[in-house]
Structure formats: C-alpha cells, structure tokens
Design a protein around this motif. Structure first.
Motif, short mmCIF file in Angstrom:
data_model
loop_
_atom_site.label_atom_id
_atom_site.label_comp_id
_atom_site.label_asym_id
_atom_site.label_seq_id
_atom_site.Cartn_x
_atom_site.Cartn_y
_atom_site.Cartn_z
N LEU A 96 -20.64 8.82 12.78
CA LEU A 96 -19.81 8.03 13.68
C LEU A 96 -20.62 6.92 14.37
CD1 LEU A 96 -16.81 8.41 14.23
CD2 LEU A 96 -17.39 9.61 16.31
N LEU A 97 -21.87 7.19 14.66
CA LEU A 97 -22.68 6.21 15.39
C LEU A 97 -23.19 5.09 14.49
CD1 LEU A 97 -24.70 8.55 17.77
CD2 LEU A 97 -22.94 6.91 18.42
N SER A 98 -23.32 5.39 13.21
CA SER A 98 -23.84 4.34 12.34
C SER A 98 -22.79 3.26 12.14
CB SER A 98 -24.26 4.91 10.99
OG SER A 98 -23.14 5.48 10.34
N GLY A 99 -21.52 3.63 12.32
CA GLY A 99 -20.46 2.62 12.31
C GLY A 99 -20.04 2.18 10.93
N THR A 100 -20.96 1.86 10.07
CA THR A 100 -20.60 1.31 8.76
C THR A 100 -20.33 2.41 7.75
OG1 THR A 100 -22.96 1.11 8.27
CG2 THR A 100 -21.83 -0.82 9.06
N ALA B 189 -29.57 9.05 14.87
CA ALA B 189 -28.71 8.11 15.60
C ALA B 189 -28.38 8.66 16.99
CB ALA B 189 -27.42 7.86 14.81
#
Lengths: 281, 295
Positions: free
Chosen positions: A277-281, A156
């Motif tokens: 943190l970047l994947s969000g889900t 990511a």
C-alpha cells in the motif's frame, strides 16, 4: 446461501467424524477417557476463539478458507457464508482465499505444504499443541513472492514510520517511536495518521496488538490517539477526527473507531494488513 | 477629433515596431530562462527532490480538490482545487518522502472530510503521476511511475485509456502499433520509439481520431485517450523533454485546463511577428492617406 450452509453443515458432520477418528486410539481406562475429553475440549475452545476472532478482526471483504467444521463455527459466529471457502477433503490447496484457518484437520490434509507453499505466515494463533489453530495469510503468488512483498512492505513501513516520528504535528512516547522505527505499524494506520496530523496536531497514546500469537512480521493494526492540545476543545477535536475516519472508504475505512474515556480515540483496521500500500505503484 | 485620431495612429505606428522587437526578445528571454533552469535530474536527486503531478482521467467523475499530505513535513502539503476530467497539473517539485493523497468533491464544505485515496513514496530524482482512473463508481487514484530518461536517440511513449464511451481502443503512431484493445482505465508501460513526426491514430468501433505528433529524441510522452465533445480526443503529456532537463510542466498539448503549453515550435511566434508586420504596413498606408483627407 442456503445450499452453502447446508453443505457446510453436512460436511461438518462428516468432518467431525473424521476428526474423531484421527485422534489416538484409547483404551477404556478412565484416564484415557479424560484425556480425550480434554483434547476435544481444547479443540473446541480453540475453534470457538478462532471463529470469534475472525468475525471481529478480519476485514469484511476477505475470503476465508476453512475445513467444514471450522466454516460452520465461523458461520455460527456471524461470518457471512459468502466469504467462506469450504475446503473439503478432495481440495488440494487453499488458493482463492485471503486467509486459511489452519486447523488440525487442514494441517493433516495439506501437510507441511500448508505453511511452506500456500500460507507462510500466521497472523493469529489460538490454543496450543495438536489442537492449535493458526490463521494464516495465503500467498497467492507463492511463498517466495509473498516473503519478498512482506520484506519490501516492512522497509516501506520503517521509512514511513521514521517520517511520522519527525512530524511536528505528532507527539508520542518512546515506546511508540520504537514501534514505528521497527516498521511494526500497519500501512493504513501510517497513512491515516499523516492525514489526520495535517488537519490537527495529535498524540499517539499507544499502538495495540489485537492479533494473539501473530508472527513477528505481522504489523500492529490498532492505535489509540488523542488531540495534542488538551482543554475545552478536546471533545470537538475528537468528533472531527472520528468523522474524518468514518468518511473513509476501503482500504482506509477502519474496522472500528470509537471514543475511549471521552479523551481519546481507538482506531483499528481489519486483518490481514495489505501489502504494497505504501509503495503506491 | 481628427487630430486625436491622428495622434492615436501615430502612437500605434510607433508602438508596433516596439512590439515586434519585444516579442522575439521575450521569446529569447524565455528560452534563456528555460536553459538556465535546465538542472539535471541528478542534481535534483542530490537535493532530495522528486516531482509529482496530479491528473483527472475519470470521465463521469465531477471535479475534485486533491490534497497531498506529507508524512514527515507538515509544511510540504499541496492542494489543487477543482481538478476536472482531462486536467493534468504541471509537475510539482516536492521533498522526498511519503505522501498521503486525498480528495473530495470540488466546492464541498470545508468541514467535509477528504477521502484518503493512495499513498506515494517520492524518491529523489524520480517523477510520478497520481491519476484518477476508472468510472466514478470505481474511481481509484493510481500512482504511475514516470520515466524521465530514454535510450540514446529514442523517445518513450505510453498510453492511458480514459474514454468511457469506448470500452477498448487501439492506438498506433505511424506504422507502429502502440497498443491494441487497450481497456478503459488501463495504462500501458512505456514503449521505445524512433523519434520523428507522425500521425497518431486512435480507433475504436469504427471511430478514428487522428493527431499529428512529434516525438523528439530524448523526450518522454504520455498519450491520454479522452472522451471529447465530438468523439475521441488525445492529450499529449510531455513527461520529460530530455534526460538533462527537469520535469517542468504537465501537458504539451490537449485539453487540460491546468496544463501549461510546452514551448516547442517557433511557428506561433513567427505568425505573431508576421501579423504585426501586416498591421504595421496597413497602418502606415492609412496614415499616409490622412493629410489628403484633411485637405
């Protein structure tokens, strides 16, 4: 709090004894004496360096597991006792913490399982040889899950870094581009840079590495940035950037954001870098 | 004066049939347009587009402005102003890539800084709901992965518990228990159900809320339990109407101020046409009485 401090101090004395007894038996020769003295000095230096680094670099909400002597050193460096998980000799694992300070005493206590099961990656390291102290990220769900999350996070970061390179509001050196392409930048920095660039064009001067001896898998947590357009507005633009950074909340609130040479801003996030943190889900 | 009134009635009478013709024509045109817009999600994926909608489900949090900053494309930014509790925006098609989500209090000074809240990686052909959840003191923006396709002949349903007045609710649809004791701020995963029309029941501490909901085959729904003025309320968000249809709007029903209503039943149109016919008949009768009144 007082009880914890007293416990740490009390066990620290015991631990010092334990540490001393674990050193190689020596004769009364002067050479051997000086070797012991050098070893103790090396251990003390490593412990002090590790304690100072943790006090300055680790996020204030991270729980740190340590042996009693190390915990005492951390408290002396200003780390709040409430953030310390004291690992006495009867404790079988460092779980429940975010970081474990792998001192010689804890390496002896947990053996190979410390690195292979509980805390696979060093985020910083101090000293060398038997006196070496590693600060290791604890894998709450096991090594396999941690490695998998770390690999996904790196993927990511590579994707997000590549997009920042394409961002027309961000200029940077070839070295900075290489770091972004390799996924070596902390996700909080990436997110912050995207938001800052949306408000005003900026230049990435350089990414920094405040983690000595860290594993190659650990991302860089600091950056120096400057307004892309130099000139009379530089000071005002820097102030705008600074106020944006200071308005953030955890996890996007930097540990430090300071003006450098009145022409740039140094931004640093605390360790450890969060995963996912970047994947969000 | 009487002549003027007479002319006005003539015009009204003449306009009514036109109106009656225009309404179904507009409805047909709308349906045709919707049909023409029925691009497959596969095509959208090929075009490098995903969808995002923003929702505010934090009961005691004032309205916020929400910002989406693209990591790579400075022209692909989205700003939604004054998003209030219960609001769900329509889906917005956006280029794939990473976005930073930030927000600040609605109406805040332009010089105040938006607060970074989350990041979302938009993948081609996929849809996401970025929802503000939890109480104001612990407000978090959560990125929910929205399903767009269902098993053949089935519907998908998930529930978001956004009622602060009830710490936990149980939600059932007909005889199917969707979730019991769902905690405030929690979201279930999608569940597969057989399509049909049934009563949705939300219960908590002896308070029940009921809502008749139709779940069509191939449709995907997010049911949001909200604090209403008179107790629990439920928003029925249509995530997808069918596997071959792009996400087009946020809400099918409910209280979302930003939520467009999804075209579903022809009943409203029939009601309007019926009312128009009634007006035409009454108007015609009154017009026929006019000469008598003049003499």
């Amino acid at each position: 709090m007082l009880a914890i401090s007293a416990a740490i101090a009390a066990v620290a004395i015991g631990s010092s004894t334990t540490t001393s007894t674990s050193l190689p038996r020596t004769s009364s020769h002067a050479n051997s004496g000086s070797q012991i003295s050098a070893s103790l000095q090396a251990a003390t230096t490593a412990r002090t360096s590790a304690a100072r680094w943790i006090a300055a670099q680790v996020s204030p909400n991270a729980i740190v597991a340590c042996d009693p002597a190390m915990c005492a050193a951390l408290q002396a460096s200003g780390v709040d006792a409430g953030r310390l998980l004291v690992l006495g000799t009867s404790v079988s694992d460092p779980l429940g913490s975010d970081l474990v300070v792998a001192t010689p005493a804890l390496r002896n206590q947990f053996g190979a399982r410390l690195a292979s099961v509980y805390a696979p990656v060093a985020i910083a390291s101090f000293g060398s040889g038997p006196a070496r102290i590693d600060i290791r990220a604890v894998a709450a769900d096991g090594t396999a899950a941690y490695d998998s999350a770390l690999a996904a996070d790196r993927g990511a970061r590579i994707a997000a870094g590549g997009q920042l390179i394409d961002n027309r509001h961000i200029t940077m050196s070839a070295a900075a581009q290489a770091v972004l392409r390799a996924g070596q930048v902390d996700p909080r920095l990436l997110t912050m840079l995207a938001a800052l660039a949306a408000q005003q064009p900026l230049q990435i001067v350089a990414f920094g590495d405040p983690s000595p001896g860290a594993s190659a898998a650990i991302p860089l947590r600091s950056v120096e940035i400057a307004p892309a357009r130099a000139g009379g507005q530089t000071a005002a633009r820097l102030r705008t950037m600074l106020s944006f950074l200071q308005a953030q909340r955890v996890p996007y609130l930097p540990m430090e954001a300071v003006l450098v040479r009145q022409s740039a801003l140094s931004v640093e996030y605390g360790a450890p870098s969060p995963l996912g943190l970047l994947s969000g889900t | 004066m009487r002549f003027t009134r007479f002319v006005r009635r003539i015009i009204l009478l003449a306009a009514l049939p036109l109106l009656l013709l225009a309404i179904p024509a507009a409805a047909l045109a709308n349906a045709a347009s919707a049909s023409a817009a029925t691009t497959s999600t596969t095509a959208a994926a090929a075009a490098g587009t995903g969808w995002i909608r923003l929702a505010h489900f934090s009961p005691n949090t004032p309205a916020v402005d929400v910002y989406l900053y693209s990591f790579g494309d400075t022209s692909a930014q989205i700003v939604l102003h004054h998003v209030s509790y219960g609001d769900a925006s329509p889906y917005e098609g956006v280029p794939t890539g990473d976005y930073t989500v930030a927000m600040r209090a609605a109406g805040a000074s332009a010089t105040s800084s938006p607060v970074l809240s989350a990041s979302v990686d938009v993948v081609a052909g996929r849809a996401y709901t970025v929802a503000g959840l939890g109480p104001e003191s612990g407000l978090r923006l959560q990125v929910l992965d929205d399903d767009l396709t269902t098993p053949p002949g089935k519907a998908l349903v998930r529930v978001i518990q956004a009622s602060l007045k009830q710490s936990a609710v149980s939600v059932s649809w007909g005889a199917t228990m969707l979730q019991s004791k769902l905690a405030f701020g929690a979201t279930t995963s999608y569940q597969t159900v057989s399509p049909g029309t049934s009563t949705l029941t939300v219960s908590a501490n002896g308070q029940d809320a009921h809502l008749s909901i139709s779940l069509a085959a191939g449709s995907v729904h997010t049911l949001v339990v909200l604090d209403g003025a008179k107790g629990l309320q439920v928003d029925n968000l249509l995530d997808a109407a069918g596997s071959a249809v792009d996400p087009a709007g946020g809400a099918a029903t409910g209280f979302g101020g930003m939520a467009p209503r999804a075209p579903s039943s022809p009943l409203p149109w029939l009601a309007v046409i019926g009312a128009g016919l009634l007006l035409a008949v009454v108007g015609g009768r009154r017009l026929r009485r006019l000469p008598a009144a003049r003499s």
